[in-house]
Scaffold this motif. Sequence first.
Motif: not given
Length: 89
Positions: A65-73, A78, A88-89
């Motif tokens: 879930k965190f990986e998916a959120a980071v990839k959307k940044l 980043k 801030k996610l």
Amino acid sequence: MKASSWFVYIIQNEKGHYYTGITTDLERRLKEHTSSKKGAKFFRTGAPVDMVFTKKFANRSLASKFEAAVKKLSRAEKINLVTTRKVKL
């Protein structure tokens, strides 16, 4: 069965681009990326230079879930995550 920790990591390549992934073994995964046999296709355009961010999670679900959120940044977000370790996610 041993419970293992999961990590989200960001690797910077020689062109300054960021790759985000998850693993249970950071050292092994970095070696795989640099060996090109099991590394991501992402690194064909620029070799990995350094693992610039890591965060530990108790299970794969949280890490994913965190990986998916980071990839959307955005790139700027980043860079902020890598330099301040805060997001801030």
